[in-house]
Every structure is written in structure tokens, then in C-alpha cells.
Design an enzyme around this catalytic site. Structure first.
Site, PDB file in Angstrom:
ATOM      1  N   HIS A 302       0.856  -1.192   0.000  1.00 21.26           N
ATOM      2  CA  HIS A 302       0.000   0.000   0.000  1.00 21.26           C
ATOM      3  C   HIS A 302       0.885   1.232   0.000  1.00 21.26           C
ATOM      4  O   HIS A 302       1.932   1.255   0.629  1.00 21.26           O
ATOM      5  CB  HIS A 302      -0.909   0.023   1.238  1.00 21.26           C
ATOM      6  CG  HIS A 302      -2.098   0.910   1.069  1.00 21.26           C
ATOM      7  ND1 HIS A 302      -2.030   2.255   1.265  1.00 21.26           N
ATOM      8  CD2 HIS A 302      -3.365   0.644   0.679  1.00 21.26           C
ATOM      9  CE1 HIS A 302      -3.218   2.782   1.019  1.00 21.26           C
ATOM     10  NE2 HIS A 302      -4.049   1.832   0.667  1.00 21.26           N
ATOM     11  N   ASP A 359      -7.889  -5.395  -0.127  1.00 16.31           N
ATOM     12  CA  ASP A 359      -8.340  -6.313  -1.186  1.00 16.31           C
ATOM     13  C   ASP A 359      -7.956  -7.762  -0.929  1.00 16.31           C
ATOM     14  O   ASP A 359      -8.382  -8.647  -1.668  1.00 16.31           O
ATOM     15  CB  ASP A 359      -7.751  -5.853  -2.526  1.00 16.31           C
ATOM     16  CG  ASP A 359      -8.333  -4.519  -2.955  1.00 16.31           C
ATOM     17  OD1 ASP A 359      -7.569  -3.604  -3.274  1.00 16.31           O
ATOM     18  OD2 ASP A 359      -9.575  -4.380  -2.912  1.00 16.31           O
TER      19      ASP A 359
END
Ligand code: SDX
Length: 424
Positions: A302, A359
Site C-alpha cells: 500500500h 483487497d
């Protein structure tokens, strides 16, 4: 800290410093080019603030995510998705009267204009529902005029939130050749979507509470995430004073990318590939670390979270709860957990601070709920819709908003002159 000094070509320049409510510090370089003739260079905008916002706060090192100051853990555990939509868009949790009125508005704007059903006729059963959503949400502007009148903007916000789930469910029914199931006014926002997805005309379908609660959680966790790629796209497009519907349609397109919201579909396809390959997850861990391999561990990493993504933690626990409640045994969940366990001890991932993101586990839950894999990113978009709307509304309501127009450093050919083809 009130100013920052820059020395360029032997000359000293001073720029103001902005400090946010969470003590984040930014150097205001809005006068940099006028003063120095130079620009900054920050590909991917990892160090560049595009706006000031009061909607969502993330602390990537501490793994903090708050919607309008409320920790995601509290909102996820106690709020409904409809309350979360209200909080993000209007800035406060609704009282009983406000919540009832908001719910009523969302309930009574779910129908599409009947002519919009004809749009679906042009799509094949294989058409990706994200392509349909991008087109359909933008096409709402062909039915509903837009203006700067706050009441019209608010009505179109309600229409977007209410009709997006109908469009999403209809795109699913189109893909499986089943008749559309119309919205029902006696169901909650999430139950109504699940009913439109899974009911069939021939029989009564009672939405299982476990599915309703799981969807409510999933949509809340996806509701906003400050200036991510798709939200920045919505702000970018909206900064030209493009309509709300057009700006949201652009956000759907940006979200579709496999590095962004499309990752939830990629994660499941990756886990299925590993399962088909005998479940040899160590082989794929090695591939993810191999510079000569293009393979990436989808659902990991991320730009902001360098500790853990709090949403992933919540979803990992929810995956166990939902699968147990549904009596679903999914070998992909075991593969996912093994990948996470190895990665969290592997120096390649630890050094790069690569942890599971939102996700990584969401697709496991969608799959257990019976949501087809190419609808996963559509569910992400449904969740992110209130965030996109809130950010668009904040941008459009900010008098300091200017059309977004970044600069560049030109590296191409210097001046040269045309020669006729006979001389080339
Ligand atoms: C979302 O921004 C948001 O808030 C997004 C989001 C939201 O709510 O809106 O949180 C939702 O989009 C989550 C991210 C979903 N995407 C994926 O899961 C795709 C896989 N992850 C990556 O491609 C990547 O981690 C990103 C895109 C998420 C972040 O990319 P960055 O910040 O540009 O990092 P990078 O590509 O520069 O990688 C840094 C290093 C590189 O290694 P080195 O060149 O330093 O040796 O880490 C490596 C990368 O090769 N790396 C990975 C990896 N992610 C980064 N290596 C293996 N597998 C991965 N998943």
C-alpha cells in the site's frame, strides 16, 4: 513551524507551512514557480498534497483510518452503511429524524428510467460490469439535469446512491441471462441489493441476515480512503466543473485498474492459480520477490499503510465468521492465510513494509456470499460511492478550488524544422 526555506541556484526562498488538525505538515509551494521559475517533481504524487480535506484521516504508520474523526473499527462494528454515507457526505452522524428522512430518500429513488434498460441490450453477457457501471453512472446525466443549485446537487447525490445498486444488480442479471429484479421499498439498502442480485421471479427469496451484515461491513470498509487514485480522479475531473455523474463515472474507470480496486478480483484469480498449481504458495512467494518476474502478490502492499491496513485486519476476522456462518469451507482462505504468514516473516516483504491491504481478504468473503468474481470491483465501487461523492462535494464547495493542471519536465526533442519527405 510557520515557514520552510529553499535555496535554489544560490538564492534563498521562503514558503509558508500548513499544519493540519492531526499535525501533518505541508509546505505550501503554490507560489514556487512564480518566485523561482522551477516546479517540483513527484511522479505518482507520493509526496504531494493536492487538497486540504476534513473527510477521512489515515495514519499509514499507525494503521489508523477515521471517517470524519470516527475510528473505522467503531463505524464497522456499530454503524450501518447508510449512516456511513450520511456521515461522509454531510459531515455528522444523522440523528433519528435525519436518518429516517435519508433512508426514505434512498428508498424512493432506486428505480431507473425504464429507457435505461435498453442500454443493457447492447452489452454481451461477457461485458465486464465495471465497464457497464462506468457508462451507466455517467449516463444518468442524460436523464437528470445538473446545476450548481445545492438542492439539485443533493437530489442527484441521492439518485446516485440509490440507483447505483440497481444498476449493479441489473448488470449482474444481464450477465447470467436472468430477468431484472426490481428494487423493493420494504428492504434495507444492503438487503435490497442482495435481493435484486439473488432473487428470481419464480420464488420468494429471503435475504439471509449473515449476507446482509457481511455486505454492510464490506461497503462500510470501502466507503472512503482520502486521496487514493480513484478519488483523486473524481476530484481532477470535477475540478473542470464536469458534472457529478461524469466525475463519478471517471472514478469507476480509475478504480477498475488491477493495482487499485481491481486488485480484489486479481487476488482471487491469483489464489485460484496457486490452488490449481497444487497450492505451492512458496513458489509464488519466490516469484513475487524475483525481480525478473512480473508476478506480484496481489492484495499486498500500500502506498500509505506501512504497518498494517486496519480494514484488512477487520476483513480477515470477518472472513472466518462469514464462512463459518455460511458453512463454507474455502481452500483459498487457507492459501491466503499461509501467504500472509510467510510474507510477514520474509525480509523482502518486511523491508518493503508490504502487508495485506483491503483487497486481500475481501474477495474471499464476496466469493462465499455467492458474488461472482467480476462483480467484486463493482462492490468496491458501491462502497466507495459515498466517499467519492463527499470528496467531490467538498472540492466543489471549496472557493479555492482551481482546475487541476499539473506541470511537467519536458525531455523530448528541442526545436527543429519540417523537411519534405524527399529530404528525410
Ligand atoms: C487499493 O491508495 C489507496 O488508498 C488505495 C486503496 C483504497 O482504499 O482506495 O487502499 C485500495 O487500491 C489497495 C491496493 C490494491 N492493489 C494491490 O493489491 C496490487 C498489489 N500491490 C501493488 O502493486 C503495490 O503495493 C501498490 C500499487 C498497492 C502500491 O504501489 P507503490 O506504493 O507504488 O509501491 P511500489 O510499486 O513502488 O513498490 C515498492 C516496492 C517495489 O520493490 P523495489 O522496486 O523497491 O525492489 O515493493 C514491491 C515493489 O516491487 N512491491 C511488491 C508488491 N507491492 C509492492 N512486491 C510484490 N508484491 C506486491 N504486491
Amino acid at each position: 513551524m510557520t515557514t520552510a526555506k529553499l535555496i535554489l541556484d544560490g538564492k534563498e526562498y521562503e514558503f509558508p507551512v500548513i499544519v493540519g488538525s492531526e499535525n501533518e505538515v505541508a509546505i505550501d509551494i503554490s507560489t514556487l514557480r512564480a518566485k523561482t521559475g522551477a516546479i517540483t517533481y513527484d511522479p505518482g504524487y507520493g509526496n504531494t498534497g493536492a487538497c486540504q480535506s476534513a473527510i477521512t484521516y489515515i495514519d499509514g504508520d499507525q494503521g489508523i483510518l477515521r471517517y470524519r474523526g470516527y475510528p473505522i473499527q467503531e463505524i464497522a462494528a456499530k454503524a450501518t452503511f447508510v449512516e456511513t454515507c450520511y456521515l461522509l457526505i454531510y459531515g455528522e452522524l444523522p440523528n433519528a429524524e435525519q436518518l429516517s428522512a435519508f433512508r426514505h430518500q434512498l428508498t424512493y429513488h432506486t428505480l431507473l428510467h425504464e429507457d435505461m434498460k435498453k442500454f443493457f441490450d447492447g452489452y454481451t453477457a461477457q461485458s465486464h460490469p465495471m465497464a457497464i457501471m462506468a457508462a451507466m453512472l455517467t449516463s444518468l446525466s442524460t436523464y437528470y439535469a445538473e446545476s450548481d443549485d445545492p438542492d439539485v446537487i443533493n437530489l442527484n447525490i441521492i439518485r446516485l446512491l440509490a440507483k447505483a445498486k440497481t444498476l449493479a444488480a441489473f448488470s449482474y442479471k444481464k450477465s447470467i441471462g436472468q430477468p431484472y429484479i426490481y428494487p423493493r421499498n420494504d428492504l434495507s439498502y444492503t438487503a435490497d441489493f442482495l435481493h435484486m442480485m439473488f432473487a428470481v421471479p419464480a420464488e420468494q427469496y429471503q435475504v439471509p441476515d449473515v449476507l446482509d451484515r457481511a455486505l454492510n461491513l464490506l461497503l462500510i470498509l470501502h466507503a472512503d480512503h482520502e486521496q487514493n487514485c480513484s478519488t483523486s480522479t473524481v476530484r481532477m475531473v470535477g475540478s473542470s466543473r464536469a458534472s457529478l455523474f461524469a466525475s463519478i463515472g471517471a472514478g469507476v474507470c480509475a478504480l477498475w485498474g488491477p493495482l487499485h480496486g481491481g486488485a480484489n478480483q486479481e487476488v482471487i484469480e491469483m489464489l485460484e492459480m496457486i490452488q490449481a498449481d497444487g497450492g505451492d504458495y512458496q513458489k509464488y512467494m519466490n516469484l513475487a520477490k524475483d525481480k525478473n518476474s512480473s508476478f506480484r502478490l496481489m492484495g499486498f502492499g500500500h502506498r500509505v499503510y506501512k504497518n498494517f491496513d486496519p480494514r484488512a485486519k477487520i476483513l480477515k476476522a470477518a472472513a472466518d465468521d462469514v464462512l463459518n456462518a455460511l458453512g463454507v469451507q474455502d481452500p483459498l482462505l487457507d492459501i491466503a492465510k499461509n501467504l500472509e504468514e510467510i510474507a510477514l516473516k520474509d525480509s523482502f516483504f518486511v523491508e518493503r513494509k508490504l502487508y495485506p491491504n483491503v483487497d486481500f481478504y475481501s474477495g474471499i468473503i464476496y466469493r462465499a456470499m455467492g458474488i461472482p468474481v467480476d462483480m467484486f470491483t463493482v462492490l468496491f465501487a458501491l462502497g466507495r460511492l459515498p466517499g467519492w461523492i463527499a470528496q467531490w462535494k467538498e472540492m466543489r464547495g471549496d472557493p479555492s478550488t482551481r482546475i487541476n493542471r499539473p506541470r511537467q519536465i519536458f525531455t523530448g526533442a528541442t526545436e527543429r524544422h519540417y523537411k519534405p519527405v524527399s529530404e528525410r
